[in-house]
Design a protein around this motif. Structure first.
Motif, PDB file in Angstrom:
ATOM      1  N   VAL A   1      42.378  22.246   7.974  1.00 41.19           N
ATOM      2  CA  VAL A   1      42.545  20.827   8.283  1.00 41.19           C
ATOM      3  C   VAL A   1      42.990  20.042   7.048  1.00 41.19           C
ATOM      4  O   VAL A   1      43.803  19.105   7.153  1.00 41.19           O
ATOM      5  CB  VAL A   1      41.244  20.237   8.861  1.00 41.19           C
ATOM      6  N   THR A   2      42.508  20.435   5.869  1.00 39.23           N
ATOM      7  CA  THR A   2      42.814  19.654   4.660  1.00 39.23           C
ATOM      8  C   THR A   2      44.314  19.543   4.391  1.00 39.23           C
ATOM      9  O   THR A   2      44.834  18.422   4.248  1.00 39.23           O
ATOM     10  CB  THR A   2      42.084  20.248   3.446  1.00 39.23           C
ATOM     11  N   PRO A   3      45.080  20.647   4.319  1.00 46.57           N
ATOM     12  CA  PRO A   3      46.526  20.481   4.102  1.00 46.57           C
ATOM     13  C   PRO A   3      47.223  19.858   5.310  1.00 46.57           C
ATOM     14  O   PRO A   3      48.203  19.113   5.151  1.00 46.57           O
ATOM     15  CB  PRO A   3      47.020  21.916   3.853  1.00 46.57           C
ATOM     16  N   PHE A   4      46.734  20.135   6.511  1.00 48.39           N
ATOM     17  CA  PHE A   4      47.286  19.535   7.723  1.00 48.39           C
ATOM     18  C   PHE A   4      47.088  18.013   7.655  1.00 48.39           C
ATOM     19  O   PHE A   4      48.005  17.224   7.941  1.00 48.39           O
ATOM     20  CB  PHE A   4      46.591  20.136   8.938  1.00 48.39           C
ATOM     21  N   ALA A   5      45.885  17.592   7.242  1.00 50.47           N
ATOM     22  CA  ALA A   5      45.574  16.162   7.154  1.00 50.47           C
ATOM     23  C   ALA A   5      46.453  15.462   6.127  1.00 50.47           C
ATOM     24  O   ALA A   5      46.890  14.321   6.339  1.00 50.47           O
ATOM     25  CB  ALA A   5      44.101  15.968   6.816  1.00 50.47           C
ATOM     26  N   LYS A   6      46.722  16.143   5.021  1.00 53.82           N
ATOM     27  CA  LYS A   6      47.579  15.522   3.999  1.00 53.82           C
ATOM     28  C   LYS A   6      48.971  15.231   4.560  1.00 53.82           C
ATOM     29  O   LYS A   6      49.567  14.185   4.262  1.00 53.82           O
ATOM     30  CB  LYS A   6      47.674  16.446   2.786  1.00 53.82           C
ATOM     31  N   ASN A   7      49.486  16.159   5.359  1.00 53.81           N
ATOM     32  CA  ASN A   7      50.796  15.930   5.979  1.00 53.81           C
ATOM     33  C   ASN A   7      50.731  14.806   7.006  1.00 53.81           C
ATOM     34  O   ASN A   7      51.651  13.991   7.113  1.00 53.81           O
ATOM     35  CB  ASN A   7      51.304  17.217   6.624  1.00 53.81           C
ATOM     36  N   LEU A   8      49.649  14.760   7.763  1.00 55.00           N
ATOM     37  CA  LEU A   8      49.484  13.691   8.748  1.00 55.00           C
ATOM     38  C   LEU A   8      49.347  12.335   8.064  1.00 55.00           C
ATOM     39  O   LEU A   8      49.862  11.316   8.554  1.00 55.00           O
ATOM     40  CB  LEU A   8      48.262  13.968   9.625  1.00 55.00           C
ATOM     41  N   GLU A   9      48.688  12.313   6.928  1.00 56.42           N
ATOM     42  CA  GLU A   9      48.525  11.059   6.195  1.00 56.42           C
ATOM     43  C   GLU A   9      49.860  10.542   5.663  1.00 56.42           C
ATOM     44  O   GLU A   9      50.051   9.325   5.519  1.00 56.42           O
ATOM     45  CB  GLU A   9      47.521  11.269   5.072  1.00 56.42           C
ATOM     46  N   LYS A  10      50.796  11.460   5.396  1.00 57.26           N
ATOM     47  CA  LYS A  10      52.127  11.032   4.977  1.00 57.26           C
ATOM     48  C   LYS A  10      52.829  10.246   6.089  1.00 57.26           C
ATOM     49  O   LYS A  10      53.689   9.418   5.823  1.00 57.26           O
ATOM     50  CB  LYS A  10      52.970  12.240   4.583  1.00 57.26           C
ATOM     51  N   LEU A  11      52.451  10.524   7.341  1.00 56.39           N
ATOM     52  CA  LEU A  11      53.004   9.798   8.479  1.00 56.39           C
ATOM     53  C   LEU A  11      52.229   8.514   8.760  1.00 56.39           C
ATOM     54  O   LEU A  11      52.649   7.718   9.609  1.00 56.39           O
ATOM     55  CB  LEU A  11      52.991  10.694   9.723  1.00 56.39           C
ATOM     56  N   GLY A  12      51.077   8.339   8.103  1.00 51.73           N
ATOM     57  CA  GLY A  12      50.292   7.123   8.287  1.00 51.73           C
ATOM     58  C   GLY A  12      49.029   7.309   9.105  1.00 51.73           C
ATOM     59  O   GLY A  12      48.292   6.350   9.333  1.00 51.73           O
ATOM     60  N   PHE A  13      48.756   8.540   9.569  1.00 50.22           N
ATOM     61  CA  PHE A  13      47.514   8.788  10.313  1.00 50.22           C
ATOM     62  C   PHE A  13      46.318   8.649   9.376  1.00 50.22           C
ATOM     63  O   PHE A  13      46.371   9.014   8.199  1.00 50.22           O
ATOM     64  CB  PHE A  13      47.499  10.190  10.914  1.00 50.22           C
ATOM     65  N   VAL A  14      45.212   8.144   9.911  1.00 53.15           N
ATOM     66  CA  VAL A  14      43.936   8.124   9.205  1.00 53.15           C
ATOM     67  C   VAL A  14      43.115   9.284   9.765  1.00 53.15           C
ATOM     68  O   VAL A  14      42.737   9.281  10.940  1.00 53.15           O
ATOM     69  CB  VAL A  14      43.193   6.790   9.408  1.00 53.15           C
ATOM     70  N   VAL A  15      42.866  10.288   8.927  1.00 58.03           N
ATOM     71  CA  VAL A  15      42.297  11.548   9.404  1.00 58.03           C
ATOM     72  C   VAL A  15      40.860  11.716   8.917  1.00 58.03           C
ATOM     73  O   VAL A  15      40.560  11.499   7.737  1.00 58.03           O
ATOM     74  CB  VAL A  15      43.146  12.746   8.938  1.00 58.03           C
ATOM     75  N   ASN A  16      39.990  12.137   9.834  1.00 58.84           N
ATOM     76  CA  ASN A  16      38.601  12.450   9.502  1.00 58.84           C
ATOM     77  C   ASN A  16      38.287  13.859   9.991  1.00 58.84           C
ATOM     78  O   ASN A  16      38.644  14.233  11.113  1.00 58.84           O
ATOM     79  CB  ASN A  16      37.644  11.449  10.162  1.00 58.84           C
ATOM     80  N   TYR A  17      37.669  14.651   9.131  1.00 61.97           N
ATOM     81  CA  TYR A  17      37.227  16.003   9.485  1.00 61.97           C
ATOM     82  C   TYR A  17      35.712  16.015   9.456  1.00 61.97           C
ATOM     83  O   TYR A  17      35.099  15.756   8.427  1.00 61.97           O
ATOM     84  CB  TYR A  17      37.801  17.018   8.504  1.00 61.97           C
ATOM     85  N   LYS A  18      35.096  16.288  10.609  1.00 64.49           N
ATOM     86  CA  LYS A  18      33.645  16.176  10.716  1.00 64.49           C
ATOM     87  C   LYS A  18      33.039  17.514  11.132  1.00 64.49           C
ATOM     88  O   LYS A  18      33.464  18.126  12.112  1.00 64.49           O
ATOM     89  CB  LYS A  18      33.282  15.102  11.752  1.00 64.49           C
ATOM     90  N   VAL A  19      32.038  17.963  10.366  1.00 69.15           N
ATOM     91  CA  VAL A  19      31.328  19.208  10.658  1.00 69.15           C
ATOM     92  C   VAL A  19      29.959  18.869  11.228  1.00 69.15           C
ATOM     93  O   VAL A  19      29.197  18.104  10.623  1.00 69.15           O
ATOM     94  CB  VAL A  19      31.172  20.073   9.385  1.00 69.15           C
ATOM     95  N   ILE A  20      29.659  19.431  12.407  1.00 68.07           N
ATOM     96  CA  ILE A  20      28.373  19.181  13.058  1.00 68.07           C
ATOM     97  C   ILE A  20      27.787  20.511  13.510  1.00 68.07           C
ATOM     98  O   ILE A  20      28.481  21.532  13.580  1.00 68.07           O
ATOM     99  CB  ILE A  20      28.522  18.230  14.272  1.00 68.07           C
ATOM    100  N   ASP A  21      26.510  20.523  13.822  1.00 72.45           N
ATOM    101  CA  ASP A  21      25.843  21.732  14.303  1.00 72.45           C
ATOM    102  C   ASP A  21      26.437  22.166  15.640  1.00 72.45           C
ATOM    103  O   ASP A  21      26.864  21.332  16.450  1.00 72.45           O
ATOM    104  CB  ASP A  21      24.348  21.478  14.459  1.00 72.45           C
ATOM    105  N   PHE A  22      26.449  23.483  15.867  1.00 71.77           N
ATOM    106  CA  PHE A  22      27.053  23.999  17.095  1.00 71.77           C
ATOM    107  C   PHE A  22      26.398  23.414  18.345  1.00 71.77           C
ATOM    108  O   PHE A  22      27.092  23.088  19.315  1.00 71.77           O
ATOM    109  CB  PHE A  22      26.962  25.527  17.144  1.00 71.77           C
ATOM    110  N   ALA A  23      25.078  23.282  18.342  1.00 74.65           N
ATOM    111  CA  ALA A  23      24.402  22.754  19.533  1.00 74.65           C
ATOM    112  C   ALA A  23      24.855  21.327  19.826  1.00 74.65           C
ATOM    113  O   ALA A  23      25.050  20.954  20.992  1.00 74.65           O
ATOM    114  CB  ALA A  23      22.886  22.797  19.333  1.00 74.65           C
ATOM    115  N   VAL A  24      25.051  20.543  18.769  1.00 73.64           N
ATOM    116  CA  VAL A  24      25.535  19.171  18.956  1.00 73.64           C
ATOM    117  C   VAL A  24      26.978  19.181  19.444  1.00 73.64           C
ATOM    118  O   VAL A  24      27.368  18.422  20.346  1.00 73.64           O
ATOM    119  CB  VAL A  24      25.413  18.374  17.643  1.00 73.64           C
ATOM    120  N   LEU A  25      27.783  20.062  18.845  1.00 73.07           N
ATOM    121  CA  LEU A  25      29.177  20.174  19.277  1.00 73.07           C
ATOM    122  C   LEU A  25      29.257  20.552  20.756  1.00 73.07           C
ATOM    123  O   LEU A  25      30.047  19.971  21.512  1.00 73.07           O
ATOM    124  CB  LEU A  25      29.902  21.214  18.428  1.00 73.07           C
TER     125      LEU A  25
END
Length: 606
Positions: free
Chosen positions: A442-466
């Protein structure tokens, strides 16, 4: 009415490998010794469990329950597709109009409590699984079943709403459990309230020692009713099978090296290349193998939740996909271990290619008013290939220019430091993950998306919550994998059908509600011949890929597995179609030392 099919097995397209009275499947060792122990981890994101009922929506069921405790009327094989042989049933008979199938149960079939498996148990299982107390995917799976009729104590008939040649396999594969499961003091509990009561199935194992939520062991039933049956001979050989659960991949791998369990499948290329190394691998204590198989490629990708307005324009979804530089990832992150996923049936007969052929067009033409013109006049889209040649027109910069144009056409332009719509709202994207392993993607993907102006958040949660959030479709983008199939069918209704899109707990994560897709799904499930199935699946693949509902990931042509040396024996023949977990638990056996060690431990425990 004379049946169109009657015998020891059923094949959707008529091809049966094993004749009546065959001795055993080719890929097992019928003389395999019984005994010993197998300790492994589930090949999933499961990090804990809170129930023994795998058929309800809420909670996470312990791994192994479905394959070790519950059995079905028919059982598939690891060397055929779209064919199943009698297990609980000794005979299967399909009506000449294909509107019903009848099963005659084996008199010797028994549940774990000693009760005979009866036709009433089959009827009870079906009616329970299709009730609102069970997980909703079962109602989708069995939607074309009109009802179940008990003919006599050992004979049951399923009636169908339509003549679907896959339906005998679908109902034949239904898990069957005892009517006594969940009955207390003569009163039956609601099925969704049966949580930690020990299941009453007919399988080769029962639940043994449990560290609830963390580890679970299954003990082989010495008087298992089918141990000498041809579809079970040489199978389920371990006296004990134990699953250990870990919170993350790092702890899991370190546990394996430390001897906490015996077998593991790796899904992360970097981990496989850099983590599965060291003294134990060098001296042969741990075996590391890339095993070939004949499975269709798995589909894996970032899925968009199209229930959200911002993801409902295909141009937006296509633009986001253009920002992924897969070729860079494969070089820098994956050690060139993967191939790019192209569509939903990658590396199989069902994968669409080029322009639609005549057979596909025959299915697509009636749907032309509902489909994009691109489905007819453009080759099926491939994921963008990123070149290092600045003159190629396929560099990352070129792709981002194309994405910018698509976004502008869809009403999103860059201003005031972000990509915004006409109302000035910034385009925010959230990737959900449970293990953190997708962070490096997600990190390099997000950097490319940010070049287009997207505001990107990557969130890690417990599997049960997911899992809870997925059940109610509370997410924006997730990573998901579907195992490839050599005979896709009714399970696709759960992934792409309109009914599933509005059913909580379904697998239609993308929220697809499209009458054209529903029509093509109908052609898939109604296919009478394999060529018909191929054409219908290719047409479906074509339409889905033109919709850009996912950013395709990658797949590998081998199973990456590792196990502890000196503990296991394998049959001489490896089947064509297999997943490592089920292959190992059902066909491997323990060495003499393994058997002796478990026997000594059991004596000491007593």
């Amino acid at each position: 009415m004379a049946p169109s099919w009657a015998g020891h097995a059923y094949a959707q397209f008529g091809d049966i490998k094993y004749p009546p009275q065959f001795k055993n499947f080719d890929y097992v060792n019928p003389l395999a010794a019984k005994g010993g122990e197998l300790v492994l981890v589930p090949p999933s994101r499961l990090s804990s469990f809170d129930k023994y009922n795998p058929f309800t929506l809420k909670g996470n069921a312990a791994p192994g329950l479905g394959s070790l405790l519950f059995e079905s009327l028919l059982t598939g094989t690891l060397d055929e597709s779209a064919t199943a042989y009698g297990l609980l049933a000794e005979d299967v008979s399909v009506a000449s109009d294909r509107r019903s199938v009848q099963f005659r149960l084996r008199l010797e079939a028994r549940f774990s409590n000693g009760d005979a498996v009866m036709a009433d148990d089959v009827k009870h299982s079906f009616e329970t699984l299709t009730s609102k107390q069970a997980a909703p995917q079962f109602r989708t799976l069995y939607n074309d079943v009109a009802g179940v009729v008990v003919i006599n104590p050992h004979t049951v008939r399923f009636d169908f709403k339509s003549a679907n040649p896959e339906l005998p396999l679908i109902v034949g594969g239904m898990p069957v459990f005892s009517r006594a499961w969940g009955v207390k003091d003569g009163v039956r509990q609601p099925f969704d309230k049966i949580v930690t009561e020990t299941p009453i199935g007919s399988g080769p194992y029962t639940i043994g020692q449990v560290a609830f939520g963390r580890d679970i062991s299954y003990e082989r039933e010495p008087n298992y009713w089918a141990k000498d049956l041809n579809v079970r001979l040489g199978m389920f050989n371990f006296d004990r099978i134990t699953y250990r659960l870990y919170k993350d991949n790092t702890a899991q791998l370190e546990g394996f090296k430390a001897g906490e369990f015996d077998f593991i499948q790796s899904f992360i290329a970097r981990e496989w290349a850099r983590g599965y190394v060291g003294k134990a691998f060098d001296n042969g204590q741990l075996i590391k193998r890339e095993l070939k198989h004949g499975n269709a490629g798995d589909f894996q990708g970032f899925l968009f939740n199209t229930r959200l307005p911002k993801f409902q324009d295909a141009r937006v979804r296509q633009a986001i996909g253009l920002a992924m530089d897969y070729e860079w990832m494969n070089r820098q992150l994956f050690y060139n271990a993967y191939q790019r996923v192209r569509g939903y049936f990658v590396a199989s007969d069902f994968e669409a290619k080029g322009l639609a052929d005549a057979a596909e067009l025959a299915l697509l033409e009636p749907l032309r008013p509902q489909l994009s013109p691109q489905v007819f006049n453009q080759p099926v889209p491939l994921p963008p290939f990123t070149s290092l040649d600045p003159k190629s027109g396929d560099t990352l910069r070129d792709h981002l220019r194309q994405a910018k144009a698509l976004l502008a056409d869809a009403g999103w332009t860059y201003r005031d430091g972000a990509l915004r719509n006409a109302a000035g709202e910034a385009f925010r994207i959230e990737f959900l993950d449970n293990s953190g392993s997708m962070g490096r993607v997600v990190t390099p993907f997000a950097k490319n998306l940010e070049k287009l102006g997207f505001v990107v958040n990557y969130k890690v949660i417990d599997f049960a919550v997911l899992q809870k959030r997925l059940d109610v479709f509370d997410f924006e983008i997730i990573s998901n994998r579907n195992v490839g199939s050599e005979s896709p069918g009714t399970e696709l209704l759960e992934r792409f059908g309109s009914r599933a899109a509005v059913t909580e707990g379904s697998g239609n994560f993308i929220g697809l509600k499209d009458p054209a897709v529903d029509a093509l799904l109908g052609h898939v499930t109604a296919a009478r011949t394999r060529p018909e199935l191929i054409s219908a699946a290719r047409a479906l693949d074509r339409v889905l890929r033109h919709g850009h509902y996912a950013v395709p990931h990658w797949y590998g042509g081998v199973h990456r597995v590792s196990w502890r040396s000196g503990k296991f024996e394998q049959p001489a023949i490896t089947p064509r179609f297999y997943q490592p977990e089920s292959w190992v638990t059902s066909t491997w056996s323990a060495t003499l030392d393994n058997r002796a060690n478990l026997a000594a431990a059991q004596r000491a425990a007593r």
